[in-house]
Design a protein around this motif. Structure first.
Motif, mmCIF file in Angstrom:
data_model
loop_
_atom_site.group_PDB
_atom_site.id
_atom_site.type_symbol
_atom_site.label_atom_id
_atom_site.label_comp_id
_atom_site.label_asym_id
_atom_site.label_seq_id
_atom_site.Cartn_x
_atom_site.Cartn_y
_atom_site.Cartn_z
ATOM 1 N N CYS A 90 -4.637 2.443 2.507
ATOM 2 C CA CYS A 90 -3.987 1.389 2.268
ATOM 3 C C CYS A 90 -5.122 0.111 1.974
ATOM 4 N N ALA A 91 -4.564 -0.815 1.332
ATOM 5 C CA ALA A 91 -5.495 -1.937 0.830
ATOM 6 C C ALA A 91 -4.669 -3.291 0.944
ATOM 7 N N GLY A 97 -2.013 -10.145 -6.009
ATOM 8 C CA GLY A 97 -2.414 -9.347 -7.306
ATOM 9 C C GLY A 97 -3.930 -9.296 -7.558
ATOM 10 N N SER A 98 -4.659 -10.064 -6.767
ATOM 11 C CA SER A 98 -6.280 -10.391 -6.988
ATOM 12 C C SER A 98 -6.797 -9.032 -6.518
ATOM 13 N N GLN A 99 -6.805 -7.916 -7.433
ATOM 14 C CA GLN A 99 -7.178 -6.711 -6.989
ATOM 15 C C GLN A 99 -8.908 -6.564 -6.655
ATOM 16 N N GLY A 100 -9.661 -7.568 -7.197
ATOM 17 C CA GLY A 100 -10.894 -7.702 -7.145
ATOM 18 C C GLY A 100 -11.331 -7.626 -5.578
ATOM 19 N N ASN A 101 -10.366 -8.368 -4.759
ATOM 20 C CA ASN A 101 -10.746 -8.658 -3.360
ATOM 21 C C ASN A 101 -10.169 -7.824 -2.378
ATOM 22 N N LEU A 102 -9.623 -6.576 -2.866
ATOM 23 C CA LEU A 102 -8.920 -5.604 -2.313
ATOM 24 C C LEU A 102 -9.818 -5.254 -0.972
ATOM 25 N N ILE A 103 -9.177 -5.251 0.213
ATOM 26 C CA ILE A 103 -9.821 -4.877 1.347
ATOM 27 C C ILE A 103 -9.181 -3.348 1.707
ATOM 28 N N PHE A 104 -9.714 -2.407 1.968
ATOM 29 C CA PHE A 104 -9.411 -1.058 2.178
ATOM 30 C C PHE A 104 -9.544 -0.551 3.362
ATOM 31 N N GLY A 105 -8.727 0.157 4.155
ATOM 32 C CA GLY A 105 -8.685 0.997 5.256
ATOM 33 C C GLY A 105 -9.668 2.007 5.120
ATOM 34 N N LYS A 106 -9.794 3.004 6.202
ATOM 35 C CA LYS A 106 -10.691 3.909 6.177
ATOM 36 C C LYS A 106 -9.871 5.362 5.644
ATOM 37 N N GLY A 107 -8.793 5.298 5.530
ATOM 38 C CA GLY A 107 -7.866 6.421 4.906
ATOM 39 C C GLY A 107 -7.119 7.168 5.963
ATOM 40 N N THR A 108 -6.402 7.833 5.609
ATOM 41 C CA THR A 108 -5.551 8.705 6.348
ATOM 42 C C THR A 108 -5.480 10.174 5.478
ATOM 43 N N LYS A 109 -5.926 11.222 6.085
ATOM 44 C CA LYS A 109 -5.867 12.507 5.438
ATOM 45 C C LYS A 109 -4.352 13.335 5.492
ATOM 46 N N LEU A 110 -3.725 13.156 4.465
ATOM 47 C CA LEU A 110 -2.487 13.958 4.701
ATOM 48 C C LEU A 110 -2.377 15.455 4.232
ATOM 49 N N SER A 111 -1.808 16.192 5.182
ATOM 50 C CA SER A 111 -1.819 17.620 4.818
ATOM 51 C C SER A 111 -0.416 18.050 4.951
ATOM 52 N N GLY B 42 -14.111 3.235 4.777
ATOM 53 C CA GLY B 42 -13.228 3.067 3.669
ATOM 54 C C GLY B 42 -14.012 2.457 2.502
ATOM 55 N N LEU B 43 -12.928 2.023 1.510
ATOM 56 C CA LEU B 43 -13.813 1.646 0.188
ATOM 57 C C LEU B 43 -14.086 0.168 0.333
ATOM 58 N N GLN B 44 -15.411 0.095 0.364
ATOM 59 C CA GLN B 44 -15.924 -1.575 0.474
ATOM 60 C C GLN B 44 -16.065 -1.989 -0.911
ATOM 61 N N PHE B 45 -15.414 -3.287 -1.110
ATOM 62 C CA PHE B 45 -15.706 -4.035 -2.136
ATOM 63 C C PHE B 45 -16.902 -4.563 -2.367
ATOM 64 N N LEU B 46 -17.718 -4.477 -3.469
ATOM 65 C CA LEU B 46 -18.931 -5.052 -3.580
ATOM 66 C C LEU B 46 -18.880 -6.085 -4.632
ATOM 67 N N ILE B 47 -18.423 -6.074 -5.767
ATOM 68 C CA ILE B 47 -18.257 -7.123 -6.845
ATOM 69 C C ILE B 47 -17.265 -7.177 -8.016
#
Lengths: 114, 112
Positions: A90-91, A97-111, B42-47
């Motif tokens: 999830c991000a 729409g500013s995808q450069g500043n996306l903050i991501f979660g750590k993820g969920t592994k789905l099986s 998670g994915l950390q944004f760098l630049i």
């Protein structure tokens, strides 16, 4: 401090059933949310997104729901297929729409089990 | 295949060394992003770069730097490497700054 949290590291679902992946965020400035899917040894692949002006977005088997008051979003996959087995991220971003500043979660592994 | 190419795929180097990771964006994409994924993170944004200019900065260490060249490929330079820098480094590109980003397969950096 994690701004985007995916509290379930893993989820196991039977083929054909619904998969529900959850995501919580803390920053009220976030206004654009995305889900990415990642297979081993590959980069994340964009799946679906939603802006804060909507509460639902649907694309085929994938639906994302956004509850702004609860700062919660979820991804529903119906019906689940074995090929959906992957890590889902999830991000969120502030600035539509500013995808450069996306903050991501750590993820969920789905099986998804056949 | 996302169209984003990252080289090398794997890199093993010693502490204190310097490495350069390379990213070729999809044809026509002006924006390039770098992300770091450490173990259990998670994915950390760098630049982010857009058409050769730095557009946004995230949690990028001072030991790290990046640039985007006139042909739009980008390089991420990591120096004075530490064990904790071991991670997957992803590059992503998009046409503009507000469109869907496509990720490369990543470079796995191992610092020993």
């Amino acid at each position: 401090d994690q701004q985007v949290k995916q509290n379930s590291p893993s989820l196991s679902v039977q083929e054909g059933r619904i998969s529900i992946l959850n995501c919580d965020y803390t920053n009220s400035m976030f206004d654009y949310f995305l889900w990415y899917k990642k297979y081993p040894a590959e980069g994340p692949t964009f799946l679906i997104s939603i802006s804060s002006i909507k509460d639902k977005n649907e694309d085929g088997r994938f639906t994302v729901f956004l509850n702004k008051s609860a700062k919660h979003l979820s991804l529903h996959i119906v019906p689940s297929q074995p090929g959906d087995s992957a890590v889902y991220f999830c991000a969120a971003s502030a600035g539509l729409g500013s995808q450069g500043n996306l903050i991501f979660g750590k993820g969920t592994k789905l099986s998804v089990k056949p | 295949d996302s169209g984003v190419t990252q080289t090398p795929k794997h890199l093993i180097t010693a502490t204190g060394q310097r490495v350069t990771l390379r990213c070729s964006p999809r044809s026509g994409d002006l924006s390039v992003y770098w992300y770091q994924q450490s173990l259990d993170q998670g994915l950390q944004f760098l630049i982010q770069y857009y058409n050769g200019e730095e557009r946004a900065k995230g949690n990028i260490l001072e030991r790290f730097s990046a640039q985007q060249f006139p042909d739009l490929h980008s390089e991420l330079n990591l120096s004075s490497l530490e064990l904790g820098d071991s991670a997957l480094y992803f590059c992503a590109s998009s046409v503009e700054t507000d469109t869907e980003a496509f990720f490369g397969q990543g470079t796995r950096l191992t610092v020993v």
